[in-house]
Motif scaffolding. Structure first.
Motif, PDB file in Angstrom:
ATOM      1  N   GLU A 139      -1.500  -1.986  -6.759  1.00 44.59           N
ATOM      2  CA  GLU A 139      -0.744  -3.210  -6.531  1.00 44.59           C
ATOM      3  C   GLU A 139       0.650  -3.077  -7.120  1.00 44.59           C
ATOM      4  O   GLU A 139       0.819  -2.540  -8.207  1.00 44.59           O
ATOM      5  CB  GLU A 139      -1.445  -4.413  -7.192  1.00 44.59           C
ATOM      6  CG  GLU A 139      -2.801  -4.692  -6.601  1.00 44.59           C
ATOM      7  CD  GLU A 139      -3.448  -5.903  -7.249  1.00 44.59           C
ATOM      8  OE1 GLU A 139      -2.772  -6.570  -8.055  1.00 44.59           O
ATOM      9  OE2 GLU A 139      -4.611  -6.172  -6.946  1.00 44.59           O
ATOM     10  N   PRO A 140       1.668  -3.584  -6.453  1.00 50.24           N
ATOM     11  CA  PRO A 140       3.004  -3.537  -7.017  1.00 50.24           C
ATOM     12  C   PRO A 140       3.127  -4.475  -8.204  1.00 50.24           C
ATOM     13  O   PRO A 140       2.431  -5.476  -8.299  1.00 50.24           O
ATOM     14  CB  PRO A 140       3.901  -3.995  -5.859  1.00 50.24           C
ATOM     15  CG  PRO A 140       2.996  -4.789  -4.976  1.00 50.24           C
ATOM     16  CD  PRO A 140       1.632  -4.215  -5.123  1.00 50.24           C
ATOM     17  N   SER A 141       4.018  -4.133  -9.122  1.00 54.34           N
ATOM     18  CA  SER A 141       4.228  -4.966 -10.302  1.00 54.34           C
ATOM     19  C   SER A 141       5.074  -6.176  -9.949  1.00 54.34           C
ATOM     20  O   SER A 141       5.958  -6.118  -9.108  1.00 54.34           O
ATOM     21  CB  SER A 141       4.930  -4.140 -11.389  1.00 54.34           C
ATOM     22  OG  SER A 141       5.288  -4.950 -12.464  1.00 54.34           O
ATOM     23  N   THR A 142       4.782  -7.295 -10.634  1.00 56.77           N
ATOM     24  CA  THR A 142       5.608  -8.494 -10.432  1.00 56.77           C
ATOM     25  C   THR A 142       6.564  -8.700 -11.599  1.00 56.77           C
ATOM     26  O   THR A 142       7.299  -9.663 -11.633  1.00 56.77           O
ATOM     27  CB  THR A 142       4.707  -9.733 -10.297  1.00 56.77           C
ATOM     28  OG1 THR A 142       3.881  -9.831 -11.470  1.00 56.77           O
ATOM     29  CG2 THR A 142       3.821  -9.628  -9.063  1.00 56.77           C
ATOM     30  N   SER A 143       6.534  -7.782 -12.586  1.00 57.75           N
ATOM     31  CA  SER A 143       7.406  -7.939 -13.750  1.00 57.75           C
ATOM     32  C   SER A 143       8.777  -7.361 -13.460  1.00 57.75           C
ATOM     33  O   SER A 143       8.989  -6.665 -12.479  1.00 57.75           O
ATOM     34  CB  SER A 143       6.794  -7.231 -14.959  1.00 57.75           C
ATOM     35  OG  SER A 143       6.865  -5.837 -14.775  1.00 57.75           O
ATOM     36  N   ASP A 144       9.722  -7.673 -14.352  1.00 58.05           N
ATOM     37  CA  ASP A 144      11.073  -7.132 -14.224  1.00 58.05           C
ATOM     38  C   ASP A 144      11.160  -5.714 -14.778  1.00 58.05           C
ATOM     39  O   ASP A 144      12.158  -5.043 -14.588  1.00 58.05           O
ATOM     40  CB  ASP A 144      12.073  -8.028 -14.980  1.00 58.05           C
ATOM     41  CG  ASP A 144      12.184  -9.408 -14.339  1.00 58.05           C
ATOM     42  OD1 ASP A 144      11.960  -9.497 -13.118  1.00 58.05           O
ATOM     43  OD2 ASP A 144      12.481 -10.369 -15.061  1.00 58.05           O
ATOM     44  N   GLY A 145      10.137  -5.271 -15.496  1.00 61.50           N
ATOM     45  CA  GLY A 145      10.144  -3.945 -16.102  1.00 61.50           C
ATOM     46  C   GLY A 145       9.661  -2.896 -15.134  1.00 61.50           C
ATOM     47  O   GLY A 145       9.656  -3.082 -13.920  1.00 61.50           O
ATOM     48  N   PRO A 146       9.222  -1.759 -15.677  1.00 59.70           N
ATOM     49  CA  PRO A 146       8.738  -0.684 -14.819  1.00 59.70           C
ATOM     50  C   PRO A 146       7.488  -1.106 -14.047  1.00 59.70           C
ATOM     51  O   PRO A 146       6.802  -2.035 -14.420  1.00 59.70           O
ATOM     52  CB  PRO A 146       8.410   0.437 -15.808  1.00 59.70           C
ATOM     53  CG  PRO A 146       8.727  -0.043 -17.150  1.00 59.70           C
ATOM     54  CD  PRO A 146       9.159  -1.454 -17.082  1.00 59.70           C
ATOM     55  N   SER A 147       7.204  -0.383 -12.980  1.00 58.63           N
ATOM     56  CA  SER A 147       5.986  -0.678 -12.224  1.00 58.63           C
ATOM     57  C   SER A 147       4.774  -0.321 -13.071  1.00 58.63           C
ATOM     58  O   SER A 147       4.870   0.409 -14.043  1.00 58.63           O
ATOM     59  CB  SER A 147       5.980   0.134 -10.930  1.00 58.63           C
ATOM     60  OG  SER A 147       5.789   1.506 -11.224  1.00 58.63           O
ATOM     61  N   ASN A 148       3.627  -0.841 -12.656  1.00 59.27           N
ATOM     62  CA  ASN A 148       2.393  -0.522 -13.378  1.00 59.27           C
ATOM     63  C   ASN A 148       2.124   0.974 -13.371  1.00 59.27           C
ATOM     64  O   ASN A 148       1.644   1.525 -14.340  1.00 59.27           O
ATOM     65  CB  ASN A 148       1.219  -1.277 -12.761  1.00 59.27           C
ATOM     66  CG  ASN A 148       1.221  -2.743 -13.140  1.00 59.27           C
ATOM     67  OD1 ASN A 148       1.849  -3.153 -14.109  1.00 59.27           O
ATOM     68  ND2 ASN A 148       0.519  -3.544 -12.367  1.00 59.27           N
ATOM     69  N   GLN A 149       2.427   1.621 -12.236  1.00 54.44           N
ATOM     70  CA  GLN A 149       2.194   3.063 -12.151  1.00 54.44           C
ATOM     71  C   GLN A 149       3.102   3.803 -13.135  1.00 54.44           C
ATOM     72  O   GLN A 149       2.653   4.718 -13.825  1.00 54.44           O
ATOM     73  CB  GLN A 149       2.440   3.558 -10.721  1.00 54.44           C
ATOM     74  CG  GLN A 149       2.060   5.016 -10.546  1.00 54.44           C
ATOM     75  CD  GLN A 149       2.072   5.439  -9.093  1.00 54.44           C
ATOM     76  OE1 GLN A 149       2.398   4.662  -8.208  1.00 54.44           O
ATOM     77  NE2 GLN A 149       1.712   6.678  -8.848  1.00 54.44           N
ATOM     78  N   THR A 150       4.356   3.414 -13.210  1.00 57.78           N
ATOM     79  CA  THR A 150       5.278   4.045 -14.160  1.00 57.78           C
ATOM     80  C   THR A 150       4.815   3.817 -15.589  1.00 57.78           C
ATOM     81  O   THR A 150       4.828   4.726 -16.420  1.00 57.78           O
ATOM     82  CB  THR A 150       6.708   3.492 -13.973  1.00 57.78           C
ATOM     83  OG1 THR A 150       7.113   3.710 -12.629  1.00 57.78           O
ATOM     84  CG2 THR A 150       7.681   4.146 -14.927  1.00 57.78           C
ATOM     85  N   ALA A 151       4.373   2.594 -15.887  1.00 62.72           N
ATOM     86  CA  ALA A 151       3.884   2.288 -17.227  1.00 62.72           C
ATOM     87  C   ALA A 151       2.636   3.105 -17.543  1.00 62.72           C
ATOM     88  O   ALA A 151       2.480   3.614 -18.661  1.00 62.72           O
ATOM     89  CB  ALA A 151       3.597   0.792 -17.353  1.00 62.72           C
ATOM     90  N   ALA A 152       1.745   3.260 -16.573  1.00 62.11           N
ATOM     91  CA  ALA A 152       0.526   4.038 -16.786  1.00 62.11           C
ATOM     92  C   ALA A 152       0.854   5.501 -17.081  1.00 62.11           C
ATOM     93  O   ALA A 152       0.280   6.102 -17.991  1.00 62.11           O
ATOM     94  CB  ALA A 152      -0.391   3.921 -15.574  1.00 62.11           C
ATOM     95  N   VAL A 153       1.788   6.061 -16.323  1.00 57.74           N
ATOM     96  CA  VAL A 153       2.195   7.453 -16.554  1.00 57.74           C
ATOM     97  C   VAL A 153       2.869   7.577 -17.918  1.00 57.74           C
ATOM     98  O   VAL A 153       2.662   8.562 -18.650  1.00 57.74           O
ATOM     99  CB  VAL A 153       3.110   7.948 -15.414  1.00 57.74           C
ATOM    100  CG1 VAL A 153       3.734   9.289 -15.752  1.00 57.74           C
ATOM    101  CG2 VAL A 153       2.315   8.036 -14.115  1.00 57.74           C
ATOM    102  N   THR A 154       3.657   6.572 -18.300  1.00 53.34           N
ATOM    103  CA  THR A 154       4.298   6.558 -19.616  1.00 53.34           C
ATOM    104  C   THR A 154       3.250   6.578 -20.725  1.00 53.34           C
ATOM    105  O   THR A 154       3.386   7.296 -21.715  1.00 53.34           O
ATOM    106  CB  THR A 154       5.202   5.320 -19.767  1.00 53.34           C
ATOM    107  OG1 THR A 154       6.207   5.356 -18.766  1.00 53.34           O
ATOM    108  CG2 THR A 154       5.842   5.260 -21.142  1.00 53.34           C
ATOM    109  N   ILE A 155       2.190   5.804 -20.547  1.00 48.47           N
ATOM    110  CA  ILE A 155       1.127   5.758 -21.552  1.00 48.47           C
ATOM    111  C   ILE A 155       0.412   7.102 -21.656  1.00 48.47           C
ATOM    112  O   ILE A 155       0.123   7.574 -22.764  1.00 48.47           O
ATOM    113  CB  ILE A 155       0.147   4.607 -21.249  1.00 48.47           C
ATOM    114  CG1 ILE A 155       0.847   3.263 -21.432  1.00 48.47           C
ATOM    115  CG2 ILE A 155      -1.094   4.693 -22.132  1.00 48.47           C
ATOM    116  CD1 ILE A 155       0.102   2.085 -20.865  1.00 48.47           C
ATOM    117  N   VAL A 156       0.135   7.739 -20.527  1.00 50.70           N
ATOM    118  CA  VAL A 156      -0.492   9.065 -20.556  1.00 50.70           C
ATOM    119  C   VAL A 156       0.405  10.042 -21.310  1.00 50.70           C
ATOM    120  O   VAL A 156      -0.065  10.790 -22.185  1.00 50.70           O
ATOM    121  CB  VAL A 156      -0.781   9.579 -19.130  1.00 50.70           C
ATOM    122  CG1 VAL A 156      -1.253  11.030 -19.169  1.00 50.70           C
ATOM    123  CG2 VAL A 156      -1.820   8.711 -18.445  1.00 50.70           C
TER     124      VAL A 156
END
Length: 200
Positions: A77-94
């Motif tokens: 699902e696409p992110s509704t926040s103003d920050g990075p997408s959920n996918q980008t955030a998930a990769v950042t966490i990894v």
């Protein structure tokens, strides 16, 4: 390490166990690297270099979790926040967890198991036993409370808490932990006889 598959499942990775294997491989590679470097670099110095890497990894994971709504399916699902997408955030966490594990494997994953040299011969077995029990006791507490903290504090604040604990550990290492590189067993054991424990 215990909960990496759980974390990656929360992030919506389709095969979280496979993703957690990346963390395990990171741990293996940097543990082997530490075995080659630790006597050349020195235990104190390697801790002072790697604990900040752990703090940065934890804070980066906390930042990544701030953009994740763990009640949804993430990577579809696409992110509704103003920050990075959920996918980008998930990769950042990894990436952040890999950074943390690399720092851990190089420093705190190795050095505590090499502490027997700090104890005089007549108390070496007792000192090593207490140090090992302390290490496993802390491990038990983290394993027991991690998921509870994730639920009570949110993932972001849990990782901030762990970063604060690591920062406190860094301060203690800086203030108290002596360097034993290049010392004989007798010289290393004698460090604890001084008031300042040989720390300069």
């Amino acid at each position: 390490m215990y909960f990496s598959a759980t974390i990656f499942a929360m992030l919506g990775f389709p095969v979280p166990t496979l993703t957690s294997l990346v963390v395990a491989v990171t741990n293996f590679i940097f543990t082997v690297a530490a075995l080659f470097l630790i006597d050349r670099v020195g235990r104190r110095r390697i801790l002072l270099w790697t604990v900040p890497l752990m703090v940065v990894g934890l804070l980066l994971a906390a930042w990544g979790f701030a953009f994740i709504d763990i009640s949804q399916v993430f990577l579809t699902e696409p992110s509704t926040s103003d920050g990075p997408s959920n996918q980008t955030a998930a990769v950042t966490i990894v990436f952040a967890i890999m950074m943390y594990v690399a720092g851990y494997a190089m420093g705190l994953g190795n050095v505590p198991w090499m502490q027997s040299e700090l104890f005089a011969l007549n108390v070496r077995s007792l000192g090593s036993g207490i140090a090992t029990a302390t290490n496993w006791g802390a491990n038990f507490v983290i394993g027991l409370t991690f998921l509870l903290l994730m639920e009570a504090l949110t993932p972001s604040w849990t990782f901030v808490l762990y970063a604060a604990i690591c920062a406190g550990g860094y301060w203690l290492i800086y203030r108290l932990y002596p360097e034993t590189a290049g010392l004989s067993l007798e010289e290393a054991a004698a460090l604890l006889e001084d008031d300042n424990w040989g720390v300069r």
